[in-house]
Scaffold this motif. Structure first.
Motif, PDB file in Angstrom:
ATOM      1  N   ARG A  58      39.537  43.838  32.662  1.00  0.00           N
ATOM      2  CA  ARG A  58      40.152  42.555  32.955  1.00  0.00           C
ATOM      3  C   ARG A  58      39.517  41.911  34.200  1.00  0.00           C
ATOM      4  N   ILE A  59      39.265  42.739  35.224  1.00  0.00           N
ATOM      5  CA  ILE A  59      38.679  42.211  36.460  1.00  0.00           C
ATOM      6  C   ILE A  59      37.237  41.782  36.212  1.00  0.00           C
ATOM      7  N   GLU A  61      36.158  40.572  33.431  1.00  0.00           N
ATOM      8  CA  GLU A  61      36.266  39.283  32.735  1.00  0.00           C
ATOM      9  C   GLU A  61      36.571  38.167  33.723  1.00  0.00           C
ATOM     10  N   LEU A  62      37.496  38.465  34.650  1.00  0.00           N
ATOM     11  CA  LEU A  62      37.866  37.508  35.702  1.00  0.00           C
ATOM     12  C   LEU A  62      36.638  37.125  36.530  1.00  0.00           C
ATOM     13  N   THR A  65      34.219  34.956  34.420  1.00  0.00           N
ATOM     14  CA  THR A  65      34.633  33.606  34.046  1.00  0.00           C
ATOM     15  C   THR A  65      34.976  32.746  35.255  1.00  0.00           C
ATOM     16  N   PHE A  66      35.267  33.393  36.400  1.00  0.00           N
ATOM     17  CA  PHE A  66      35.883  32.625  37.471  1.00  0.00           C
ATOM     18  C   PHE A  66      35.206  32.821  38.828  1.00  0.00           C
TER      19      PHE A  66
END
Lengths: 83, 83
Positions: A58-59, A61-62, A65-66
């Motif tokens: 999840r991190i 992906e974060l 994307t961000f």
């Protein structure tokens, strides 16, 4: 609470004027022998709950994307040991 | 050539609006469970010659006088293994 660090650096082929400015200033300031400087960003995330594979995914992906612009930047995700 | 990394982060007691902005944006973007975010700088220095104690002391001085503002920032110097 666990700390996860995301390092975001410009890709090697992308010009880094901030890093170059630092590198060029060093000899003037009396520091020789530094061939190159790259400047990037460091994010320290305090994560609630366990940092397992799902949380790390999840991190990642974060970060992708961000936190990083993956057109020009690379990123690395690391779990940091508590000091 | 050896790589030495200097991480510069705001001291824990100093407000970090950049990190706060990231942390507040995360739930809106669908990422929960991040209690805090701090944003800092990462410098990658390519050092000519051996990275011995003298070289590290010099880099620590460089970081202290030039890369970090030690009134509001902490820094850490690390030798990075070659990938």
């Amino acid at each position: 609470m666990a700390r996860v660090v995301v390092d975001v650096m410009l890709k090697p082929e992308i010009l880094d004027p901030q890093g170059q400015a630092v590198q060029r200033a060093l000899p003037r300031l009396g520091f020789d022998g530094i061939a190159d400087v790259r400047q990037g960003k460091r994010f320290e995330l305090e994560v609630e709950g366990p940092v397992d594979d799902a949380a790390l995914a999840r991190i990642r992906e974060l970060a992708q994307t961000f936190l990083a612009n993956t057109v020009i930047e690379d990123f690395a995700v690391k779990v940091e040991e508590k000091q």
